[in-house]
Design an enzyme around this catalytic site. Structure first.
Site, PDB file in Angstrom:
ATOM      1  N   ALA A 190     -19.689   1.331   4.306  1.00  0.00           N
ATOM      2  CA  ALA A 190     -18.778   1.027   2.585  1.00  0.00           C
ATOM      3  C   ALA A 190     -19.332  -0.251   1.830  1.00  0.00           C
ATOM      4  O   ALA A 190     -20.026  -0.105   0.807  1.00  0.00           O
ATOM      5  CB  ALA A 190     -17.479  -0.180   3.329  1.00  0.00           C
ATOM      6  N   GLU A 211       1.112  -1.914   0.597  1.00  0.00           N
ATOM      7  CA  GLU A 211       0.102   0.151   0.173  1.00  0.00           C
ATOM      8  C   GLU A 211       1.125   1.129   0.048  1.00  0.00           C
ATOM      9  O   GLU A 211       1.941   1.619   0.546  1.00  0.00           O
ATOM     10  CB  GLU A 211      -1.177   0.181   1.095  1.00  0.00           C
ATOM     11  CG  GLU A 211      -1.798   1.121   1.456  1.00  0.00           C
ATOM     12  CD  GLU A 211      -2.578   1.206   2.322  1.00  0.00           C
ATOM     13  OE1 GLU A 211      -3.490   0.371   2.604  1.00  0.00           O
ATOM     14  OE2 GLU A 211      -2.018   2.552   3.190  1.00  0.00           O
ATOM     15  N   GLN A 233      -7.413  -4.499   8.802  1.00  0.00           N
ATOM     16  CA  GLN A 233      -6.767  -3.601   9.493  1.00  0.00           C
ATOM     17  C   GLN A 233      -5.473  -4.040   9.489  1.00  0.00           C
ATOM     18  O   GLN A 233      -5.207  -5.189  10.329  1.00  0.00           O
ATOM     19  CB  GLN A 233      -7.335  -2.914  10.756  1.00  0.00           C
ATOM     20  CG  GLN A 233      -7.269  -2.334  11.860  1.00  0.00           C
ATOM     21  CD  GLN A 233      -6.876  -0.938  11.069  1.00  0.00           C
ATOM     22  OE1 GLN A 233      -5.758  -0.871   9.400  1.00  0.00           O
ATOM     23  NE2 GLN A 233      -7.618   0.092  11.437  1.00  0.00           N
ATOM     24  N   THR A 268      -4.582   5.369  -1.110  1.00  0.00           N
ATOM     25  CA  THR A 268      -5.054   5.384  -0.533  1.00  0.00           C
ATOM     26  C   THR A 268      -5.625   6.525  -1.450  1.00  0.00           C
ATOM     27  O   THR A 268      -4.938   6.792  -2.204  1.00  0.00           O
ATOM     28  CB  THR A 268      -4.691   5.932   1.021  1.00  0.00           C
ATOM     29  OG1 THR A 268      -3.728   7.079   0.903  1.00  0.00           O
ATOM     30  CG2 THR A 268      -3.716   4.317   1.247  1.00  0.00           C
TER      31      THR A 268
END
Ligand code: FAD
Length: 289
Positions: free
Chosen positions: A122, A17, A173, A48
């Protein structure tokens, strides 16, 4: 290529990421980082985006650089402060950048910012995107439970809604205790959730990670990592070495246990990505044989 298609071919995926530079910053630094990450041949690189729609254009820009480098991009898209028209526009920008893989997110609440009338969760965003085209959707999940959920069971019930809305794989996460991931995997099994889940690992290699990122995520710190922080907080080289060793150990255990892959939060640090990739490359090759 759709990431769900990569999961059909491989047992464990390896991905990174990155975050976009500020809107006013030039792109040369992040381009160099992306080139170095591409040299490590990840299955994909995610980028992101800020909540509020402000970061979306830069997200699309970075995604197109990832694509130019021959790597599949996964673009994050948040909705908590966006109208349906904002999301429609962002989808257009992402599609123009060649993006077909999207991580559909609510986004963190921004104090004082007006919240969306069109999207609450979401799952609303995932349903909206699913209606609009042939995208491959990823969703976020929480081995230690999302802080707004009343219980881990409620969190899993809500996760199901995301999958029903079109999410085909999940990224977790960050967490530092693998037992949390294993307990979470058992809850998924019990709930009949079978989509592949990649473990999100953030190597804790800098003082700023300890100060900011851990606080933001609310991740629990086991004794082993608390001792590492206490001992090396003011010793950058040792914190870097110990943080890389900790992440390597976590990943070796996750891959041994059959995790469907690891998504490395590399915080735009190609050295960290390269060192850990080298450390685990033979393990990854072995599980994918
Ligand atoms: P949701 O899935 O909407 O969940 C939020 C809360 O609502 C949870 O408690 C959930 O149980 C509950 N819930 C969900 N659906 C329903 C429903 N249908 N009905 C009732 N309750 C429901 N933030 C950014 O701003 N930008 C990023 O790029 C970004 N990338 C991330 C990447 C990953 C892999 C992860 C794990 C997080 C990321 N975040 C990012 C942070 C994320 O936006 C926050 O964790 C946010 O608080 C929740 O987002 P979500 O998509 O999981 O929300």
């Amino acid at each position: 290529m759709k990431i769900s298609g990569i999961f059909e071919k491989k047992k464990a995926l390896w991905s990174f990421e990155v975050f976009p530079p500020k809107p006013t910053a030039d792109m040369s630094g992040v381009r160099q980082t992306l080139k170095e990450l591409a040299d490590l041949s990840p299955d994909y690189v995610s980028v992101t985006c800020g909540a509020g729609g402000t970061g979306n254009r830069r997200t699309a820009e970075i995604a197109s650089v990832i694509k130019e480098l021959g790597i599949e991009p996964l673009a994050h898209l948040t909705c908590i402060n966006s109208s349906a028209a904002d999301v429609e526009r962002s989808l257009g920008e992402l599609t123009a950048a060649g993006v077909t893989n999207i991580l559909a997110l609510r986004g963190d609440r921004v104090p004082g910012a007006e919240e969306s009338k069109d999207f609450r969760h979401a799952s609303d965003l995932a349903a909206f995107i699913t209606e609009r085209g042939d995208y491959d959707l990823c969703g976020a999940c929480y081995p230690e439970c999302h802080p707004e959920s009343a219980s881990p069971e409620e969190d899993i019930e809500n996760l199901k809604k995301k999958i029903d809305a079109g999410v085909t794989h999940l990224n977790t996460q960050l967490f530092y205790d693998n037992e949390d991931f294993y307990r979470f995997s058992e809850r998924l099994d019990k709930a009949g959730i079978t989509v592949p889940v990649q473990a999100g690992i953030m190597p804790l290699v800098k003082k700023s990670h300890v100060d900011k990122t851990i606080g933001l995520s609310g991740a629990k710190l086991p004794g082993k990592i608390s001792r590492m922080i206490a001992r090396f907080y003011d010793d950058p080289d040792s914190l870097m070495a110990a943080g890389i060793a900790y992440a390597t150990d976590q990943i070796a255990d996750l891959l041994s246990a059959g995790a469907r892959g690891v998504h490395l939060y590399v915080m735009n640090n190609a050295y960290v990505a390269r060192t850990i990739t080298n450390n685990v490359s033979s393990i990854l090759a072995s599980v994918n044989r």
